[in-house]
Design a protein around this motif. Structure first.
Motif, mmCIF file in Angstrom:
data_model
loop_
_atom_site.group_PDB
_atom_site.id
_atom_site.type_symbol
_atom_site.label_atom_id
_atom_site.label_comp_id
_atom_site.label_asym_id
_atom_site.label_seq_id
_atom_site.Cartn_x
_atom_site.Cartn_y
_atom_site.Cartn_z
ATOM 1 N N TYR A 28 -0.435 -21.567 60.725
ATOM 2 C CA TYR A 28 -1.122 -21.649 62.025
ATOM 3 C C TYR A 28 -0.559 -22.883 62.713
ATOM 4 O O TYR A 28 -0.798 -24.004 62.284
ATOM 5 C CB TYR A 28 -2.631 -21.796 61.821
ATOM 6 C CG TYR A 28 -3.247 -20.618 61.100
ATOM 7 C CD1 TYR A 28 -3.604 -19.466 61.802
ATOM 8 C CD2 TYR A 28 -3.464 -20.658 59.722
ATOM 9 C CE1 TYR A 28 -4.164 -18.376 61.139
ATOM 10 C CE2 TYR A 28 -4.019 -19.576 59.058
ATOM 11 C CZ TYR A 28 -4.370 -18.440 59.770
ATOM 12 O OH TYR A 28 -4.917 -17.373 59.119
ATOM 13 N N LYS A 29 0.227 -22.674 63.741
ATOM 14 C CA LYS A 29 0.894 -23.806 64.384
ATOM 15 C C LYS A 29 0.209 -24.194 65.690
ATOM 16 O O LYS A 29 0.168 -23.395 66.626
ATOM 17 C CB LYS A 29 2.368 -23.442 64.689
ATOM 18 C CG LYS A 29 3.241 -23.216 63.480
ATOM 19 C CD LYS A 29 3.308 -24.413 62.546
ATOM 20 C CE LYS A 29 3.896 -25.659 63.148
ATOM 21 N NZ LYS A 29 3.828 -26.804 62.184
ATOM 22 N N PRO A 30 -0.315 -25.399 65.772
ATOM 23 C CA PRO A 30 -0.888 -25.847 67.047
ATOM 24 C C PRO A 30 0.242 -26.302 67.969
ATOM 25 O O PRO A 30 0.788 -27.374 67.793
ATOM 26 C CB PRO A 30 -1.779 -27.025 66.628
ATOM 27 C CG PRO A 30 -1.208 -27.518 65.338
ATOM 28 C CD PRO A 30 -0.338 -26.453 64.750
ATOM 29 N N PRO A 79 9.257 -26.502 55.326
ATOM 30 C CA PRO A 79 9.559 -26.249 56.737
ATOM 31 C C PRO A 79 8.382 -26.592 57.645
ATOM 32 O O PRO A 79 7.246 -26.655 57.187
ATOM 33 C CB PRO A 79 9.840 -24.745 56.775
ATOM 34 C CG PRO A 79 9.113 -24.187 55.598
ATOM 35 C CD PRO A 79 9.125 -25.261 54.542
ATOM 36 N N CYS A 80 8.698 -26.790 58.904
ATOM 37 C CA CYS A 80 7.643 -27.018 59.897
ATOM 38 C C CYS A 80 6.718 -25.810 59.883
ATOM 39 O O CYS A 80 5.530 -25.930 59.628
ATOM 40 C CB CYS A 80 8.287 -27.201 61.274
ATOM 41 S SG CYS A 80 7.103 -27.496 62.590
ATOM 42 N N ALA A 81 7.315 -24.635 60.112
ATOM 43 C CA ALA A 81 6.521 -23.399 60.141
ATOM 44 C C ALA A 81 7.076 -22.397 59.135
ATOM 45 O O ALA A 81 8.274 -22.376 58.860
ATOM 46 C CB ALA A 81 6.580 -22.783 61.531
ATOM 47 N N THR A 132 8.907 -37.122 59.738
ATOM 48 C CA THR A 132 9.462 -36.159 60.699
ATOM 49 C C THR A 132 8.778 -36.255 62.057
ATOM 50 O O THR A 132 9.428 -36.452 63.086
ATOM 51 C CB THR A 132 9.332 -34.715 60.159
ATOM 52 O OG1 THR A 132 10.035 -34.629 58.932
ATOM 53 C CG2 THR A 132 9.913 -33.710 61.138
ATOM 54 N N HIS A 133 7.452 -36.118 62.060
ATOM 55 C CA HIS A 133 6.764 -36.113 63.358
ATOM 56 C C HIS A 133 6.645 -37.515 63.961
ATOM 57 O O HIS A 133 6.507 -37.647 65.174
ATOM 58 C CB HIS A 133 5.401 -35.438 63.227
ATOM 59 C CG HIS A 133 5.530 -33.990 62.853
ATOM 60 N ND1 HIS A 133 5.441 -33.556 61.556
ATOM 61 C CD2 HIS A 133 5.822 -32.897 63.596
ATOM 62 C CE1 HIS A 133 5.642 -32.245 61.516
ATOM 63 N NE2 HIS A 133 5.877 -31.818 62.733
ATOM 64 N N SER A 134 6.695 -38.531 63.114
ATOM 65 C CA SER A 134 6.582 -39.884 63.668
ATOM 66 C C SER A 134 7.858 -40.292 64.395
ATOM 67 O O SER A 134 7.795 -40.935 65.439
ATOM 68 C CB SER A 134 6.236 -40.895 62.580
ATOM 69 O OG SER A 134 7.122 -40.806 61.500
ATOM 70 N N ALA A 146 8.154 -34.825 54.820
ATOM 71 C CA ALA A 146 9.257 -34.575 55.751
ATOM 72 C C ALA A 146 9.538 -33.078 55.800
ATOM 73 O O ALA A 146 9.269 -32.349 54.850
ATOM 74 C CB ALA A 146 10.514 -35.337 55.328
ATOM 75 N N GLU A 147 10.091 -32.628 56.929
ATOM 76 C CA GLU A 147 10.350 -31.192 57.113
ATOM 77 C C GLU A 147 11.781 -30.819 56.765
ATOM 78 O O GLU A 147 12.732 -31.511 57.125
ATOM 79 C CB GLU A 147 10.029 -30.796 58.561
ATOM 80 C CG GLU A 147 8.534 -30.836 58.814
ATOM 81 C CD GLU A 147 8.130 -30.426 60.222
ATOM 82 O OE1 GLU A 147 6.926 -30.252 60.447
ATOM 83 O OE2 GLU A 147 9.016 -30.289 61.097
ATOM 84 N N VAL A 148 11.894 -29.683 56.070
ATOM 85 C CA VAL A 148 13.195 -29.175 55.613
ATOM 86 C C VAL A 148 13.274 -27.692 55.956
ATOM 87 O O VAL A 148 12.317 -26.946 55.738
ATOM 88 C CB VAL A 148 13.318 -29.331 54.071
ATOM 89 C CG1 VAL A 148 14.678 -28.818 53.594
ATOM 90 C CG2 VAL A 148 13.095 -30.783 53.640
ATOM 91 N N SER A 172 10.312 -23.844 65.315
ATOM 92 C CA SER A 172 9.623 -25.043 65.822
ATOM 93 C C SER A 172 10.326 -26.270 65.246
ATOM 94 O O SER A 172 10.923 -26.208 64.174
ATOM 95 C CB SER A 172 8.145 -25.039 65.416
ATOM 96 O OG SER A 172 8.013 -24.907 64.011
ATOM 97 N N ASP A 173 10.261 -27.365 65.965
ATOM 98 C CA ASP A 173 10.844 -28.642 65.526
ATOM 99 C C ASP A 173 12.295 -28.526 65.035
ATOM 100 O O ASP A 173 12.662 -29.103 64.000
ATOM 101 C CB ASP A 173 9.962 -29.278 64.433
ATOM 102 C CG ASP A 173 8.716 -29.919 65.047
ATOM 103 O OD1 ASP A 173 8.630 -29.967 66.291
ATOM 104 O OD2 ASP A 173 7.834 -30.349 64.281
ATOM 105 N N ALA A 174 13.120 -27.816 65.802
ATOM 106 C CA ALA A 174 14.519 -27.629 65.413
ATOM 107 C C ALA A 174 15.284 -28.956 65.389
ATOM 108 O O ALA A 174 16.193 -29.147 64.587
ATOM 109 C CB ALA A 174 15.192 -26.640 66.373
HETATM 110 MN MN MN Z 1 6.817 -29.829 62.703
#
Ligand code: MN
Ligand code: PEP
Length: 361
Positions: free
Chosen positions: A154-156, A125-127, A295-297, A321-323, A332-334
């Motif tokens: 820790y999410k920036p 997951p992202c977070a 994911t972020h790209s 990649a985020e799952v 975050s990043d829904a």
């Molecule tokens: Mn993310």
């Protein structure tokens, strides 16, 4: 003036040109020697007082036709090129560079050999939001025979009012899940203050795009004995990215994985622009493994698979990649995380793609 006279003068100029050329090169060689001595002594290569002294000496002796400003200009250029030559020498000697070490660096994480040719994968997951959320993703990862899980504690975040992550509590969840599912933990650390404490909980320290030039964090990461996943800054050139990795390795830690995660451009169709050609460039210039974060790209679920295929086809050592079990309610990043079914489909398709090109995971 006869043609003969003109030819003579011209050949005179040609000779002088060659003489100047020989002298400039001879001078550069001497300056290079000085650079070596200075490097041994650990002193700065550029010395403004010395340069002032040289210019003064030249000025005192300028009895020729050229105005002083022109002479100054020419000599400053000569000084500059010699200094650049020393810097190029230094550049060639970067510890992360192929010139320094020809063989690929292999980073071993939980039995996975990252950088040895077979693509490896980091999902998660992202977070970190809860034990159940991380465990659900961990189960799906384990089922695929994979060995690593990611998750931010820790999410920036862009806004201070957005979810900042669970902090230490998040690291504890990650560790518990990792032990239960035999996975290694990849998690972002944003300040050197958290680093030491985090070492008890994580296996790979992620340094995020926003911190790629947090030099104190890079130095601190360089002095630990754990792999570092270094992401490219969103406005960083490849050269800056390489130098950020150099900060880490210069402190003694060579277990570094580079991660291309897209850069900011004028294009709005994707969250960032995946600079896919940075992968072979980084592979050529450095001996470090290179990952691509799809994911972020891209910031788009429909582009995760094609971007991952492109990453593998171009020679990336792995894909991130985020799952999330329920992306719609992710903190975050829904918009871009895959749900578990999409994750299965994504992974299956990628496996088929790799088989068809005889790339074995
Ligand atoms: Mn993310
Ligand atoms: C992440 O991977 O969790 C992340 C925040 O990515 P980036 O630093 O690349 O934006």
């Amino acid at each position: 003036m006869s043609n003969q006279e003109l030819d003579n003068l011209r050949s005179n100029v040609d000779e002088l040109n060659l003489e100047i050329l020989r002298l400039i090169n001879e001078r550069a060689a001497v300056v290079q020697e000085i650079g070596k001595v200075k490097e041994k002594q650990g002193v700065n290569r550029y010395d403004p007082l010395r340069e002032r002294h040289m210019l003064n000496l030249i000025k005192e002796n300028n009895t020729g036709l050229l105005p002083q400003s022109t002479v100054d200009h020419i000599f400053k250029e000569i000084f500059k090129t010699a200094l650049e030559l020393q810097e190029n020498d230094h550049r060639k000697a970067l510890l992360v560079s192929r010139k320094k070490k020809a063989e690929d660096t292999i980073v071993v994480v939980n039995g996975e050999r990252i950088g040895e040719g077979k693509p490896t994968f980091i999902f998660g997951p992202c977070a970190v939001e809860s034990y159940d959320q991380v465990a659900a993703v961990a189960g799906a990862i384990q089922q695929k025979g994979l060995r690593m899980i990611r998750g931010g504690a820790y999410k920036p975040r862009t806004s201070p009012y957005d979810f900042q992550g669970l902090g230490l509590e998040g690291l504890k969840i990650l560790k518990r899940v990792a032990q239960e599912y035999n996975l290694a933990v990849v998690s972002e650390i944003v300040t050197p203050h958290h680093l030491e404490e985090a070492l008890d909980y994580i296996d790979v320290v992620q340094i995020g795009a926003r911190n790629m030039q947090n030099f104190e964090l890079l130095k601190a990461a360089g002095s630990i004995n754990k792999p570092i996943l270094l992401k490219r800054g969103m406005a960083a050139t490849i050269d800056e990215f390489i130098h950020a990795a150099e900060y880490i390795i210069s402190q003694g830690n060579d277990q570094i994985i580079l991660c291309e995660r897209g850069i900011r451009t004028y294009e709005k169709a994707t969250r960032n622009t995946l600079d896919i050609s940075s992968v072979p460039i980084l592979k050529q210039e450095t001996h470090l493994p290179v990952f691509v974060d799809v994911t972020h790209s891209t910031g788009r679920r429909d582009l995760l698979l094609p971007a991952a295929k492109a990453a593998i086809a171009i020679g990336a050592d792995g894909v991130m990649a985020e799952v999330h079990p329920d992306p719609a309610v992710a903190l975050s990043d829904a918009a871009q995380q895959m749900n578990l079914q999409q994750f299965d489909e994504f992974y299956d398709s990628l496996q088929k793609f790799m088989k068809s090109y005889e790339i074995h995971a």
